[in-house]
Design a protein around this motif. Structure first.
Motif, short mmCIF file in Angstrom:
data_model
loop_
_atom_site.label_atom_id
_atom_site.label_comp_id
_atom_site.label_asym_id
_atom_site.label_seq_id
_atom_site.Cartn_x
_atom_site.Cartn_y
_atom_site.Cartn_z
N UNK A 58 0.85 -1.21 0.00
CA UNK A 58 0.00 0.00 0.00
C UNK A 58 0.88 1.25 0.00
N UNK A 59 2.00 1.19 0.70
CA UNK A 59 2.89 2.35 0.75
C UNK A 59 3.42 2.67 -0.64
N UNK A 60 3.77 1.64 -1.38
CA UNK A 60 4.27 1.88 -2.74
C UNK A 60 3.17 2.49 -3.60
N UNK A 61 1.95 1.99 -3.42
CA UNK A 61 0.82 2.59 -4.15
C UNK A 61 0.72 4.08 -3.86
N UNK A 62 0.87 4.41 -2.57
CA UNK A 62 0.73 5.81 -2.18
C UNK A 62 1.83 6.67 -2.78
N UNK A 63 3.04 6.17 -2.77
CA UNK A 63 4.13 6.96 -3.33
C UNK A 63 3.92 7.18 -4.83
N UNK A 64 3.34 6.17 -5.48
CA UNK A 64 3.00 6.35 -6.89
C UNK A 64 1.93 7.42 -7.03
N UNK A 91 11.08 19.01 -2.34
CA UNK A 91 9.82 18.69 -3.00
C UNK A 91 9.40 17.25 -2.77
N UNK A 92 10.35 16.33 -2.86
CA UNK A 92 10.03 14.92 -2.65
C UNK A 92 9.63 14.67 -1.21
N UNK A 93 10.28 15.37 -0.29
CA UNK A 93 9.93 15.19 1.11
C UNK A 93 8.49 15.62 1.34
N UNK A 94 8.12 16.71 0.74
CA UNK A 94 6.76 17.20 0.93
C UNK A 94 5.77 16.24 0.30
N UNK A 95 6.11 15.69 -0.85
CA UNK A 95 5.23 14.68 -1.45
C UNK A 95 5.11 13.46 -0.54
N UNK A 96 6.23 13.08 0.07
CA UNK A 96 6.19 11.93 0.99
C UNK A 96 5.27 12.24 2.15
N UNK A 97 5.34 13.46 2.65
CA UNK A 97 4.48 13.80 3.76
C UNK A 97 3.02 13.79 3.35
N UNK A 98 2.73 14.21 2.14
CA UNK A 98 1.36 14.14 1.64
C UNK A 98 0.92 12.69 1.57
N UNK A 99 1.83 11.83 1.11
CA UNK A 99 1.49 10.40 1.05
C UNK A 99 1.16 9.86 2.42
N UNK A 100 1.96 10.24 3.43
CA UNK A 100 1.69 9.77 4.78
C UNK A 100 0.33 10.26 5.24
N UNK A 101 0.03 11.52 4.93
CA UNK A 101 -1.26 12.06 5.36
C UNK A 101 -2.42 11.34 4.70
N UNK A 102 -2.24 10.94 3.44
CA UNK A 102 -3.34 10.33 2.72
C UNK A 102 -3.46 8.84 2.97
N UNK A 103 -2.50 8.27 3.69
CA UNK A 103 -2.39 6.81 3.73
C UNK A 103 -3.63 6.14 4.29
N UNK A 104 -4.37 6.80 5.14
CA UNK A 104 -5.52 6.12 5.73
C UNK A 104 -6.83 6.69 5.24
#
Lengths: 304, 337, 323
Positions: free
Chosen positions: B137-143, B164-177
């Protein structure tokens, strides 16, 4: 655009009129520290005790009931209140209270002097190390590390043992023990300040290194240095007493608390309370300094 | 999405939110009766400068304020009383229902854990499942957030990624659930211009695809225009104007909003002064009686200084707390589109 | 040429060469920093052969993203960081060389305003002392320096009796920045380098400070080098604009020209990333994805001179990577 017209309507107050007078009284850093301390009754209470100890020590000749060196074969290890001795006598018949009061002088000197010397010497070395180039910094800091690596008591004993006893040697020995730590604190504080913008601005104004240190660095370094120094005082009192206890510090017949503990040790079973008195004095003095320094550190920690 | 369907119940309803920080020296009322609402799938921008209370409001919505903060008012998410949540329900709420993207990813991410570990922990805490499932699921989110070489990036530490990538990663973490509400506290302020535009476009696309309600805090009018459907302008702890972003930016109803627009440097002629708002935002410890903007307002009258103006509704979907709305608005509302 | 070169009635007594002589000429300035631990010889090419001319009375805007070297460039101009190579000519005199102008003199004529951060002012000094420090170091007495400090505070719009004794933590962001400007002006410079001077301010305060800067430039006859990442601000305040990327100058020209008809792809990408305030003009995709400036990379514009900006031919796109 019409937004400009809206903003431009009416009398726009000039900038400084709108800003007005400051909401709180202008207070410098140290003044704000004192202000915060005013609410900290714990620190204030212990501060009063420290002050009392210092005053008693200074006023020893006026307060002490007897001559601390006056021996008496007959009146040895007498209990509280015997013939006007409020706290009894020691193993040579000398008045305990007087010896404790005079001992306070020596203990305080042995406690404060090494810290003062270490602050000046270590602080200077630290600021130089923090400001100087990498070579000088490495030379100073690694030399300090060698001394710092030894446990403080061991180092104090080793240096005192090599130099011999006596108060002056004891002070020198303890100064050498504390200098590396002070140097480290000063160097860290300097290194933190060195890269800030206002130092660069000072250099851009044309200031030389010494001027920058004097005006900009010292004021900011003094804070952490002072906090650390105040916490060292209690340690210094303990170590000084320890040295005297081992016979490496003050020599008899001087009334020093650590020395008194050592000589009274043999009489422990005969007069336990009397033997405990110097220990209690060391404990109280050390802990009061400690708590006051904690409180001051708490007051100094908050910025502005 | 312009505020006409009043029938649907709002996703988030905030009424009279008040946050006070009490210390020995002073009581600071950071938020003073903020009221606004958000529908599902809508993007609301909280616009304001430092001291306006926008960041504190956001943190209050997620119950992230320290214990010394006194929070009062009503906050309802899908009918659920947010301010009354405790213990397990609160922990499930944070991250599960509501997620936050912070301004500075370098401090918001734990430097000793990889991005993958952050994500897996988040996913397993809220959704359960095995490590392998969480990793997939994490890989899905990063995609989803368009981080290239997602599988490899899972094992990267935060400092190994660009801003920029860090911020995208943080967005992914926020959206993960799959939260229903996404809160963003100036997520692009610390980024370079070219990176900022990309992250904003990403956020907009994600929000449209996933249909989350989003509250975006910013001080930048350009960001608001780029991403928001509606905007709520905050000043000294209160919402002083609210409305669809196009209308508010084209024809502001409150003098402060008008002043903000005029003083933002966009295409002014270089040989003229910018129409700046004089003075500075008020000291929250001693707010002036009456309208808090009055000391700086060119239109202020005696009535303005008596009491804080009540909300006025000059047009459908628009609100402003000002006594002089009639003077601010008509000169602008007739402007050609 | 610079639109700001009107006839100036006031001529600074230190002026040599008049209006025709450039205030500052930078030639092939270079400064590399060693990177620890990233392998032998790894360097950050912070400033990699920068050349430009700054004319008297103009405002030259320097724009670029983080890592492009603009802050290092600012420090090179004041010799706060010593250049590895290249030369600097201030009003006709070579800087740092015998027969030219020495660093001390340079710093009396060129000053810098820093970004408003908590570290730009000494937190233990009242604001008037921070400002008076410069004149004092340059030989004035304490009272004289304090008087100068008060005069300058008036010029930047702060009442000296109210704000002089205050400490930095008691001031708002805008007020602190005015103090920064006052500190730079206290020694009486002819040129001021503004390093992200308004970047940390709220937009409404930024407007006030920009107005102040424009006014001071007129009344004190100053030359500005304005460094910022904010394109709108640079466009507003600059006469000419210099665009930096990975330590090199990629475009240089009159502000209106560069913003309307940018030639270099990086400039175009930068301009394309500007946000409009009009809701209807929403970007769907920025015009060119530009790789993040990692200053350890070599700029694709080779040192021999990037052919994009001096011939105006359209160039192959720069690498498209997601940032």
């Amino acid at each position: 655009m019409n937004e400009r017209a809206v903003v431009a309507q009416g009398a726009i107050p000039a900038d400084s009129e709108v800003d007005g007078a400051p909401a709180i009284r202008v207070r410098g850093y140290w003044q704000s520290v004192l202000h915060r301390l005013r609410y900290d009754w714990v620190t204030l209470a212990f501060g009063v005790v420290v002050l009392a100890i210092v005053i008693v020590a200074i006023a020893a000749p006026l307060i002490a009931p007897f001559d601390p060196y006056q021996q008496s074969i007959v009146g040895r290890l007498k209990p509280f209140g015997w013939r006007g001795h409020p706290w009894g006598t020691d193993e040579l018949g000398r008045d305990m209270m007087s010896r404790l009061i005079y001992g306070g002088r020596i203990s305080l000197v042995m406690g404060l002097a090494p810290v003062l010397i270490a602050t000046v010497v270590g602080g200077t070395l630290g600021v130089i190390g923090g400001f100087a180039g990498r070579l000088a910094n490495t030379a100073i800091m690694r030399t300090m590390d060698v001394f710092y690596a030894f446990p403080s008591i061991l180092l104090a004993v080793a240096i005192s043992g090599a130099m011999g006893g006596g108060m002056i040697n004891g002070i020198i020995s303890l100064s050498l023990v504390f200098t590396p730590a002070m140097c480290r604190v000063a160097e860290t504080a300097t290194a933190q300040v060195k890269n800030l913008d206002y130092i660069e601005a000072a250099r851009a104004s044309g200031a030389g290194t010494l001027t920058i240190i004097r005006y900009h660095v010292l004021g900011n370094v003094l804070g952490p240095v002072f906090i650390y120094a105040s916490s060292l005082v209690s340690v210094s009192i303990l170590l000084a007493s320890g040295l005297s206890f081992l016979g490496l510090g003050v020599q008899p017949p001087e009334p020093d608390w650590g020395l008194m503990l050592s000589t009274l040790r043999q009489s422990l079973y005969v007069d336990p309370l009397g033997c405990a008195l110097p220990g209690i004095a060391i404990f109280i003095t050390s802990i009061c300094f400690n708590l006051v320094s904690d409180g001051v550190r708490g007051a100094m920690d908050v910025r502005g | 999405m312009d505020g006409h369907t009043e029938a649907a119940a709002p996703l988030l309803d905030v009424r009279d939110l008040t946050v006070k920080f009490v210390s020995r020296e002073a009581t600071v009322t950071a938020v003073n009766g903020a009221t606004f609402s958000l529908r599902a799938g809508e993007v609301l921008c909280l616009l304001g400068e430092s001291g306006s209370g926008k960041s504190v409001t956001l943190r209050a919505l997620m119950r992230l304020l320290p214990k010394q903060a006194q929070v009062a008012g009503r906050v309802e998410l899908g009918g659920q009383d947010v301010l009354a949540l405790q213990g397990k329900a609160l922990r499930a709420f944070r991250g599960g229902e509501v997620a936050m993207v912070f301004q500075e990813p370098m401090t918001a991410l734990d430097p000793v854990y990889t991005i993958g570990q952050h994500l897996v922990e988040m996913i397993r805490r809220h959704k359960g499942g095995t490590k392998a499932e969480a990793r997939a699921r994490a890989i899905e989110l990063l995609d989803l957030v368009k981080i290239p070489s997602a599988a490899r990036r899972l094992d990267a530490y935060p400092h190994e990624l660009s801003g920029g990538l860090r911020q995208r990663a943080m967005i992914a973490i926020a959206l993960s659930c799959g939260p229903r509400l996404l809160l963003a506290d100036e997520p692009t302020t610390a980024l370079d211009a070219t990176v900022q535009i990309q992250v904003l476009i990403l956020l907009r696309r994600l929000q449209q695809e996933l249909g989350m309600g989003t509250i975006f805090v910013t001080h930048d009018l350009g960001v608001a225009a780029e991403i928001a459907d509606r905007v709520a302008v905050m000043y000294a702890g209160r919402v002083i104007e609210e409305g669809p972003v196009a209308d508010v930016l084209r024809a502001p109803a409150h003098p402060y909003t008008a002043g903000l627009l005029a003083s933002t440097v966009h295409d002014q002629a270089p040989d003229q002064d910018i129409a700046a708002i004089p003075g500075s935002p008020p000291d929250l410890r001693r707010l002036p009686g009456g309208c808090s903007f009055a000391p700086r307002c060119g239109l202020a009258t005696e009535a303005c200084r008596q009491a804080f103006p009540d909300p006025v509704y000059p047009a459908p979907g628009r609100m402003a707390r000002c006594l002089r709305v009639a003077d601010v608005l008509p000169s602008l509302i007739g402007e050609p589109a | 040429m610079s639109a700001a070169m009107e006839v100036q009635p006031y001529v600074d007594p230190r002026d040599r060469g008049g209006a025709a002589q450039p205030m500052l000429i930078a030639r092939e300035l270079q400064r590399y920093f060693r990177v620890k631990g990233a392998g032998k010889g790894a360097v950050v090419r912070a400033v990699d052969g920068v050349s430009f001319t700054l004319f008297k009375g103009e405002t030259l805007g320097v724009v670029g993203e983080s890592g492009c070297g603009k802050s290092t460039l600012a420090r090179l101009l004041l010799h706060l960081v010593v250049p590895d190579s290249g030369e600097l000519v201030f009003d006709g005199d070579a800087v740092g060389e015998t027969g030219g102008v020495n660093i001390g003199d340079l710093r009396r004529q060129v000053q810098m305003v820093f970004q408003d951060s908590y570290s730009s002012l000494n937190p233990r000094m009242p604001v008037q002392d921070s400002i008076a420090f410069g004149p004092m170091v340059n030989g004035r007495s304490k009272t004289e320096a304090r008087r100068i400090a008060h005069e300058i505070l008036v010029k930047v719009g702060l009442r000296p009796d109210l704000f002089g004794p205050r400490y930095p933590h008691e001031l708002s962001g805008g007020q602190k920045q005015r103090v920064n400007i006052a500190r730079a002006l206290a020694v009486g410079p002819r040129m001021v380098i503004l390093d992200e001077a308004v970047s940390a301010l709220d937009k409404s305060v930024e407007a006030q400070v920009l107005n102040l800067l424009r006014q001071l430039k007129r009344t004190l006859n100053l030359t500005y080098l304005f460094i910022s990442h904010d394109l709108n601000v640079v466009r507003y305040i600059s006469d000419r604009v210099l665009v930096m990327y990975l330590g090199q100058v990629v475009e240089l020209g009159p502000a209106a020209e560069v913003f309307a008809r940018a030639r270099h792809p990086y400039t175009r990408a930068l301009l394309g990333s500007r946000l409009s305030m009009d809701r209807r003009v929403r970007s769907t995709r920025p015009r060119a994805a530009v790789s993040a400036p990692d200053a350890r990379m070599r700029s694709p514009c080779a040192k021999r001179g990037c052919r994009h900006w001096d011939t105006g031919r359209t160039a192959p796109p720069m690498s498209r990577r997601v940032i």
